[in-house]
Structure formats: C-alpha cells, structure tokens
Design a protein around this motif. Structure first.
Motif, mmCIF file in Angstrom:
data_model
loop_
_atom_site.group_PDB
_atom_site.id
_atom_site.type_symbol
_atom_site.label_atom_id
_atom_site.label_comp_id
_atom_site.label_asym_id
_atom_site.label_seq_id
_atom_site.Cartn_x
_atom_site.Cartn_y
_atom_site.Cartn_z
ATOM 1 N N ALA A 1 0.629 -1.757 -0.010
ATOM 2 C CA ALA A 1 0.221 0.095 0.156
ATOM 3 C C ALA A 1 0.935 1.310 -0.031
ATOM 4 N N ALA A 2 0.121 2.278 -0.715
ATOM 5 C CA ALA A 2 1.098 4.022 -0.702
ATOM 6 C C ALA A 2 1.422 4.226 0.876
ATOM 7 N N GLY A 3 2.351 4.423 1.028
ATOM 8 C CA GLY A 3 2.625 5.347 2.625
ATOM 9 C C GLY A 3 3.145 4.292 2.908
ATOM 10 N N SER A 4 3.078 2.819 3.034
ATOM 11 C CA SER A 4 3.013 1.738 3.836
ATOM 12 C C SER A 4 4.606 1.451 5.041
ATOM 13 N N LEU A 5 5.919 2.080 3.850
ATOM 14 C CA LEU A 5 6.236 1.842 4.163
ATOM 15 C C LEU A 5 6.903 3.333 4.548
ATOM 16 N N ALA A 6 6.481 4.137 5.381
ATOM 17 C CA ALA A 6 7.382 5.871 5.803
ATOM 18 C C ALA A 6 8.104 5.610 6.216
ATOM 19 N N GLY A 7 9.383 6.210 5.955
ATOM 20 C CA GLY A 7 10.562 6.303 6.603
ATOM 21 C C GLY A 7 11.592 5.131 6.639
ATOM 22 N N ARG A 8 10.859 4.040 6.283
ATOM 23 C CA ARG A 8 11.786 2.862 6.623
ATOM 24 C C ARG A 8 12.540 2.783 5.224
ATOM 25 N N ILE A 9 13.484 1.715 4.956
ATOM 26 C CA ILE A 9 14.459 1.056 3.846
ATOM 27 C C ILE A 9 13.847 0.099 3.241
#
Length: 470
Positions: free
Chosen positions: A148-156
């Motif tokens: 989903a869009a935004g599901s990895l916010a701030g991660r690599i």
C-alpha cells in the motif's frame, strides 16, 4: 487481325506494370570468390592478437570511463588516435550530449547490537543523501509493487531478488527491472531509501552498479545495490526477528550536462563506398572496474575486425564502418544520437552488429535479414560454422546501440557470445583486463571480420528502412 498487335501490347504492358508495382527483388547472394577470401580472413584473424592488444590499450591507458568524466574525454581522444594508427581511411567524431551523473563516495552500516559494515554501490542516477532507518525486505519486485502507498514511511525498502545464471544472459531482464523500477515502487510506498541485491550471478563482495530511473512526479531517494554476500547477510540479520536499522550514505548525483562523442572509423568500399556495413561497441564504462568486458572488448574486437578487412588485397564492395559509441550505460545516448545524425542516410546502411556482451566465445548467429536475403545470411552462417558458431534463426536481437536505428529499419545481425559468467563481472570493480581470454577474443575478431566482410561483399541488399530517405 489488325487489333492483335494493340491487344498484345496492352497485355504486355499490363504484365510489366504488375511486375514493376510488385518490385520483386532478386535474391541476395555472396560470390564464391568472397567466400574463399573469408576463409583466409578467418585464419588470419584467429592467428592475430590485435583485438586483445587494443583492448589492453584502452583498459590500461584510460581505465574506467564514466560518461562525461575526464577519463571519458581521454577515451575519445584515444579512440580517434587508435583508428588513425590502425590505418582507417576516414576517422571522425560526432557529439553526444547528455545529463552528467557523478559518484563521489558511498558507505553503509548496520547499526545497533549487530553493528557491521555493508558493501554497496550507488545506482547510476541516484541522488546523494544519508538515510538511517529500519529495513523492510521483499522477496521480489512484485512484492514491493503490491504494498500500500505510504506503508513504508520512513523506512528502507530492500528487494532480495536473485538473478539466474544463463549462457544467453536471459536472467538479467528480471534483475534489471528490479534496478530500474524498484526505486519508484519504494518511493510510492513512502520509503526513504532503496536497497537491492545486485543484478549479478557471482558470490563475491563486489556490488553491481547500473542506471536506474525515477518515474515522473516522484522525489528520488538514495538508491543502491548490495553485493550478493551482503544481501545474504542482511537477509540473515532480518531473520533474527528484531528490527534491523541501516545507515546508508551516498555522495553522488546529477551535475549539469556533458558532451562526449561517437568516434567513427571507416575502411572505404571498393565499388559501393556509400553503402555501409556497421559494427562497433560502446566506449564508455561504469567507474568501478576498468570496463574490460563492458565494453572495451567490444571496441577492441570490432576495431581489429575492420583493420583486418581493410588490409585485404581487394576491399569488399561496401564500406566497413566501426563505431565506438558514447554513453551507452546511462541510456543508449550514443546510439540514439547516431540514429538522429544519420536519419537522412539510413538507406545507406546495409546491416549493423554490435558487440556488447563481454568477450566469451560466440556460439550463435542470427540476423533480421528479410526473405530475399536469407540465402546470403545462410552463406555467412556457413562461413562462421568452423568457428563453432551455429545458425540460430529467430533467437537474436539487435545490440543496444544498434536498436535505435534498427527500429528505423536497418537490418541487424547478432553474434551471440557465451555469457555464462558475464554477470559475475558486469558493472563491478572486478571487470578488469585479466578477465579477457585471448583465444576467445580472437574467435570474436574472426567472427566479426568474416560477417562484416561477407555482408559488404554481397550481391544484393539486406533490406531497407521503410521510412528512410534516399
């Protein structure tokens, strides 16, 4: 009875009209004398180390040749001087302008309880920047593209997709898409950085670089490839069951525009000098190794093939043109520029072939020659057979820099090299001159010399560009 001559004339006119409208082409064939010469040329090439020495010269005297760099400019001067030294009749350059990407430094470390360094390299086109974040692993590109869009916010985001080894390099397609599409998928998911398992088949701590792209409307993030052992190590760390944080620091990015040059040498044909058989490789390389298999070997072997043809007591009818293309690595810029520069002379190009798959022995030959030229293609294949090269119709495709003008209708040939270990070295620091096998390179020179000579000596053509100008 007086009507018969008129009716006969009308009938003959109708028949002639149909024949003219259909423009039935005579079959292209290669004269027996040319086939005899090709046998001698093949033996001369096999006994020569010229291609090997040219490749050694480029990798030793110039080294890495990142497009737009100072070394790239020296490579252009080297190529022009080398063509002249080899006795080419005509040597010139054509400008190729492109965005300039630079690499300055790169590093990565696992942080926390399992602290340790990771070996990586920035992907070409990546922006610089430092990212310190938790890593999320994906088994393949499809898995990342499905989140989903935004599901990895701030991660690599980390794609751990393995590349399969194959003689024809067929495993590279899927792995190169991880490099070209993965960063944009990561950005859509909100990631602050992107890591991938290198697009390679080796097990050495040598990361594979290569160009990437970012889709329009997205803000690029630092993107890099881990060496295969480091990708495995990161996967094992993630399997420990607790969050793994990585700090990746890339100092790289775009820096204006640069102009390099396609460098071109010709051996003039004896009776049809305006018609061209084109062979070549690309002059630029990535900056980690010395670009021996990618693609100093291609430049060296095609320069040598052209030289050997030029030294024949009797030249073939058509001109042999050898091109050292600029900046293939970052987007086929040299091939595209050549196609544009020669658009009004596209019909002069009989057939083209590019060597850009290392220096392994050639094992297969194919061409896009149309029906009326298939007999000539079969004759070329027969002349290549003593080199251990099989005729493999329908299995080839044009080389990278050839593809822009192949799309304009120029016939292409593919001399397929054994790439079983090509992706052990491709785009890594390990792409160095010691990896070149002199005997295999001589076989390549012989194959290109025989192909180019026979194509240039053929009676008839190999097809014309449908939309080209005379």
């Amino acid at each position: 009875m007086r009507m018969m001559p008129l009716l006969l004339a009308l009938a003959l006119g109708s028949i002639c009209g149909v024949t003219h409208a259909q423009e039935v082409r005579r079959e292209t064939v290669i004269p027996a004398a040319a086939l005899d010469t090709a046998t001698q040329l093949r033996q001369t090439a096999l006994a020569s180390d010229l291609g090997y020495r040219i490749t050694e010269s480029l990798t030793t005297e110039i080294g890495p040749r990142l497009a737009g760099s100072e070394a790239d400019a020296r490579a252009v001067a080297w190529a022009k001087a080398k063509f002249e030294q080899l006795g080419y009749d005509k040597v010139w350059t054509e400008p190729v302008t492109f965005p300039k990407w630079e690499r300055r430094s790169e590093s990565a470390h696992v942080l926390g309880a399992n602290a340790q360094p990771l070996v990586l390299t920035a992907l070409g086109g990546s922006p610089g920047g430092t990212v310190e974040a938790e890593v999320v692993r994906f088994a393949d590109l499809a898995a990342l593209e499905a989140v989903a869009a935004g599901s990895l916010a701030g991660r690599i985001a980390f794609i751990d997709q393995k590349m399969e080894r194959a003689r024809d390099g067929s495993g590279y397609g899927a792995s190169s898409r991880v490099r070209s599409r993965g960063p944009s998928a990561a950005i859509r998911a909100g990631a602050a950085g992107y890591l991938m398992r290198s697009a390679g088949t080796d097990s050495h701590r040598m990361p594979h670089t290569g160009i990437t792209r970012f889709d329009d409307g997205l803000t690029p993030v630092p993107s890099a490839a881990l060496s295969v052992p480091d990708a495995d190590q990161l996967t094992r760390l993630l399997a420990l069951g607790h969050p793994i944080r990585v700090r990746m620091a890339l100092d790289c990015g775009w820096n204006g525009e640069a102009t390099s040059y396609n460098v071109i040498g010709e051996m003039t044909g004896s009776t049809l000098p305006d018609e061209v058989v084109l062979i070549g490789g690309h002059l630029d390389s990535w900056d980690a190794g010395t670009g021996a298999i990618d693609d100093a070997a291609g430049v060296g072997l095609t320069m040598a093939a052209g030289k050997l043809i030029g030294d024949l007591p009797t030249r073939p009818a058509r001109t042999i043109r050898v091109v050292a293309f600029a900046n293939e690595e970052q987007g086929l810029h040299g091939g595209i520029a050549y196609a544009k520069a020669h658009a009004d002379r596209i019909r002069q190009h009989q057939i083209a072939a590019e060597s850009d798959f290392g220096a392994g022995r050639i094992y297969g030959f194919d061409t896009s020659a149309p029906e009326h030229a298939k007999a000539a293609a079969a004759q070329i294949a027969q002349a290549l057979a003593p080199l251990g090269i099989a005729y493999t119709p329908g299995e080839g495709s044009p080389g990278p820099d050839i593809s822009p003008f192949a799309r304009d209708g120029v016939a292409w040939a593919n001399l397929r090299q054994d790439g079983t270990d090509y992706f052990d070295l491709h785009h890594t620091p390990d792409d160095t001159f010691d990896k070149i096998d002199p005997e295999a390179l001589a076989q390549n020179v012989a194959a290109y010399a025989v192909f180019a000579y026979l194509a240039a000596a053929a009676e008839g053509d190999f097809g014309r560009a449908a939309g080209g100008k005379d």
